[in-house]
Design a protein around this motif. Structure first.
Motif, mmCIF file in Angstrom:
data_model
loop_
_atom_site.group_PDB
_atom_site.id
_atom_site.type_symbol
_atom_site.label_atom_id
_atom_site.label_comp_id
_atom_site.label_asym_id
_atom_site.label_seq_id
_atom_site.Cartn_x
_atom_site.Cartn_y
_atom_site.Cartn_z
ATOM 1 N N ILE A 120 -70.548 26.382 -2.736
ATOM 2 C CA ILE A 120 -70.891 27.304 -1.654
ATOM 3 C C ILE A 120 -71.916 26.592 -0.773
ATOM 4 N N LYS A 121 -71.576 26.392 0.470
ATOM 5 C CA LYS A 121 -72.407 25.602 1.378
ATOM 6 C C LYS A 121 -73.782 26.243 1.608
ATOM 7 N N ALA A 122 -74.738 25.396 1.915
ATOM 8 C CA ALA A 122 -76.083 25.886 2.213
ATOM 9 C C ALA A 122 -76.025 26.864 3.383
ATOM 10 N N GLY A 123 -76.733 27.965 3.238
ATOM 11 C CA GLY A 123 -76.784 28.969 4.291
ATOM 12 C C GLY A 123 -75.667 29.997 4.224
ATOM 13 N N GLU A 124 -74.677 29.818 3.340
ATOM 14 C CA GLU A 124 -73.580 30.771 3.221
ATOM 15 C C GLU A 124 -73.736 31.625 1.978
ATOM 16 N N LEU A 125 -73.121 32.807 2.010
ATOM 17 C CA LEU A 125 -73.311 33.768 0.930
ATOM 18 C C LEU A 125 -72.106 33.865 -0.022
ATOM 19 N N TYR A 126 -71.011 33.190 0.283
ATOM 20 C CA TYR A 126 -69.869 33.261 -0.622
ATOM 21 C C TYR A 126 -68.955 32.053 -0.429
ATOM 22 N N GLY A 127 -68.067 31.876 -1.391
ATOM 23 C CA GLY A 127 -67.065 30.824 -1.339
ATOM 24 C C GLY A 127 -65.820 31.261 -2.085
ATOM 25 N N ASP A 128 -64.664 30.682 -1.745
ATOM 26 C CA ASP A 128 -63.387 31.066 -2.349
ATOM 27 C C ASP A 128 -62.815 29.920 -3.166
ATOM 28 N N VAL A 129 -62.162 30.273 -4.272
ATOM 29 C CA VAL A 129 -61.558 29.263 -5.136
ATOM 30 C C VAL A 129 -60.386 29.884 -5.881
ATOM 31 N N ALA A 130 -59.392 29.060 -6.206
ATOM 32 C CA ALA A 130 -58.220 29.535 -6.941
ATOM 33 C C ALA A 130 -58.543 29.661 -8.428
ATOM 34 N N ALA A 131 -57.832 30.571 -9.087
ATOM 35 C CA ALA A 131 -58.009 30.776 -10.527
ATOM 36 C C ALA A 131 -56.674 31.148 -11.150
ATOM 37 N N THR A 132 -56.517 30.808 -12.423
ATOM 38 C CA THR A 132 -55.286 31.128 -13.142
ATOM 39 C C THR A 132 -55.599 31.999 -14.342
ATOM 40 N N CYS A 133 -54.620 32.813 -14.729
ATOM 41 C CA CYS A 133 -54.784 33.699 -15.881
ATOM 42 C C CYS A 133 -54.712 32.876 -17.165
ATOM 43 N N GLN A 134 -55.582 33.170 -18.112
ATOM 44 C CA GLN A 134 -55.587 32.437 -19.377
ATOM 45 C C GLN A 134 -54.390 32.800 -20.247
ATOM 46 N N THR A 135 -53.773 33.949 -19.984
ATOM 47 C CA THR A 135 -52.611 34.383 -20.752
ATOM 48 C C THR A 135 -51.355 34.148 -19.918
ATOM 49 N N VAL A 136 -50.431 33.362 -20.447
ATOM 50 C CA VAL A 136 -49.210 33.073 -19.696
ATOM 51 C C VAL A 136 -48.294 34.284 -19.690
ATOM 52 N N GLY A 137 -47.407 34.313 -18.693
ATOM 53 C CA GLY A 137 -46.449 35.405 -18.596
ATOM 54 C C GLY A 137 -46.762 36.334 -17.436
ATOM 55 N N THR A 138 -45.987 37.391 -17.351
ATOM 56 C CA THR A 138 -46.110 38.335 -16.242
ATOM 57 C C THR A 138 -47.278 39.289 -16.400
ATOM 58 N N ILE A 139 -47.964 39.247 -17.536
ATOM 59 C CA ILE A 139 -49.052 40.185 -17.789
ATOM 60 C C ILE A 139 -50.172 40.082 -16.758
ATOM 61 N N GLY A 140 -50.336 38.900 -16.149
ATOM 62 C CA GLY A 140 -51.409 38.724 -15.175
ATOM 63 C C GLY A 140 -51.020 39.047 -13.745
ATOM 64 N N ASN A 141 -49.780 39.485 -13.520
ATOM 65 C CA ASN A 141 -49.304 39.765 -12.159
ATOM 66 C C ASN A 141 -49.718 41.147 -11.679
ATOM 67 N N GLY A 142 -49.816 41.289 -10.365
ATOM 68 C CA GLY A 142 -49.901 42.600 -9.746
ATOM 69 C C GLY A 142 -51.261 43.238 -9.621
ATOM 70 N N PHE A 143 -52.335 42.501 -9.882
ATOM 71 C CA PHE A 143 -53.673 43.068 -9.721
ATOM 72 C C PHE A 143 -54.110 42.878 -8.271
ATOM 73 N N VAL A 144 -54.357 43.986 -7.587
ATOM 74 C CA VAL A 144 -54.621 43.960 -6.149
ATOM 75 C C VAL A 144 -56.038 43.478 -5.875
ATOM 76 N N PRO A 145 -56.322 43.057 -4.624
ATOM 77 C CA PRO A 145 -57.662 42.576 -4.288
ATOM 78 C C PRO A 145 -58.758 43.568 -4.675
ATOM 79 N N GLY A 146 -59.821 43.019 -5.264
ATOM 80 C CA GLY A 146 -60.953 43.831 -5.675
ATOM 81 C C GLY A 146 -60.820 44.481 -7.035
#
Length: 375
Positions: free
Chosen positions: A136-162
């Motif tokens: 997160i750059k100096a002077g900024e309050l947030y940053g974005d990064v990709a993440a993967t579910c630790q459990t494989v399969g469709t169980i991690g699909n469909g969770f909406v933003p927030g």
């Protein structure tokens, strides 16, 4: 196992008909001994027992031999046969992906690093972890990064933003964390039926001219949740690839990016092709009809209503699981009539021809019970 591909003859390597075998054994016994075996003869009962064992062995032999034929093979046997096809392997299960936004409680004068594998959980069971270090750059309050579910399969699909917000690995100046995209891309291991179909489609990839079948094959290789792919060329040098997911679902950004990455690989895309990947064009339609029951029908109105609703849901599924499938009210009527109703007065949908890159999407559904009619 049933034949995976219609049009091919069913084959058997050995005869498994019990009656034929018993007749042969009894005739052979009577020929060698000169005795006639009557139905209650103990020797005949012994022969029936022997025949049962032989038939069981023949069934095992038959099924074992069929595992050498791709359309019958299952599991590891189908995996072994894949070596005769070009670079075709069973797709394994995949984890869902999402993009997370990490917030700081205050802006800093130096960059703040949030390390790779930082975990965020939904409920302590479904957990995502970041795939790279986030600065997160100096002077900024947030940053974005990709993440993967630790459990494989469709169980991690469909969770909406927030929806995924519980941080497991706390970092300095932590304020909050949340997913900013709907989690998607998780898939189960490829089924035998889907794997066999893709093996046959792999033959299209031998051409280096960018055939339609090759693009469709490679697109399906991106994930097991992809149900249908259509590749067209609206203008010279441009390849338009549309992707439809299982259950008639439209793909989100995560899946489209995954397909695009597969298709743009140097050993897949011809040099002069400009490949574009998108969701199919959604063509909305509504269902509105009245059905009438027989005066002396066998089922009650409640049972008929349940069966009619089930038929409508089956029609929606059929209509939405393949691109280019015309909106066909005649098929809806036939499915509703199959429940045993007397007649159907349909107001919608109307027959509509769909383009190859379009899919029908059901919106409003109105089903009216018109009551009872006589002959």
């Amino acid at each position: 196992m049933t034949d995976k591909e219609s049009g091919f003859p069913d084959i058997n390597f050995v005869d498994t008909d019990t009656e034929t075998l018993v007749t042969s054994l009894i005739q052979s016994y009577e020929m060698f001994t000169g005795r006639t075996l009557y139905p209650a003869d103990p020797t005949r009962l012994f022969i029936l027992w022997i025949a049962d064992i032989i038939i069981q062995e023949r069934v095992i032999i038959n099924e074992s031999a069929k595992q050498n034929v791709p359309r019958y093979a299952q599991g590891k046997y189908l995996d072994s046969l894949a070596e005769i096809f070009r670079d075709t392997y069973r797709l394994g299960a995949k984890s869902a992906k999402s993009t997370f936004r990490f917030y700081l409680s205050k802006a800093l004068t130096v960059p703040q690093m949030i390390p790779q594998n930082t975990r965020v959980t939904l409920d302590g069971k479904i957990t995502f972890e970041t795939t790279e270090d986030l600065y997160i750059k100096a002077g900024e309050l947030y940053g974005d990064v990709a993440a993967t579910c630790q459990t494989v399969g469709t169980i991690g699909n469909g969770f909406v933003p927030g929806q995924i917000t519980q941080l497991v690995d706390v970092y300095p100046y932590y304020e909050k964390v949340e997913n900013i995209t709907t989690s998607a891309g998780g898939a189960e291991e490829e089924t035998d039926e889907a794997f066999y179909k893709r093996m046959r489609e792999s033959m299209e990839t031998f051409s280096t001219a960018g055939p339609i079948g090759a693009y469709e094959y490679h697109a399906k290789s991106a994930s097991t949740i992809i149900a249908d792919v259509k590749a067209t060329s609206p203008t010279p040098g441009v390849v338009d690839v549309r992707v439809l997911l299982q259950g008639g679902k439209l793909p989100d950004t995560e899946i489209l990016n995954e397909v695009a990455n597969v298709l743009k690989a140097d050993d897949v895309r011809p040099l002069t092709d400009n490949v574009k990947v998108a969701a199919p064009e959604a063509v909305p339609y509504s269902i509105d009809f009245t059905y009438y029951m027989w005066e002396r029908g066998e089922n009650s109105a409640e049972v008929i209503a349940e069966e009619v609703n089930a038929a409508v849901n089956k029609y929606k599924q059929w209509q939405s699981t393949k691109m280019g499938r015309d909106i066909n009210p005649s098929y809806l009527i036939s499915m509703v009539m199959a429940t045993g109703v007397k007649r159907v007065d349909i107001r919608s949908p109307f027959f509509t021809t769909l383009a190859d890159n379009a899919v029908a999407v059901a919106e409003k559904t109105i089903i009216v019970n018109g009551g009872i009619e006589n002959e």
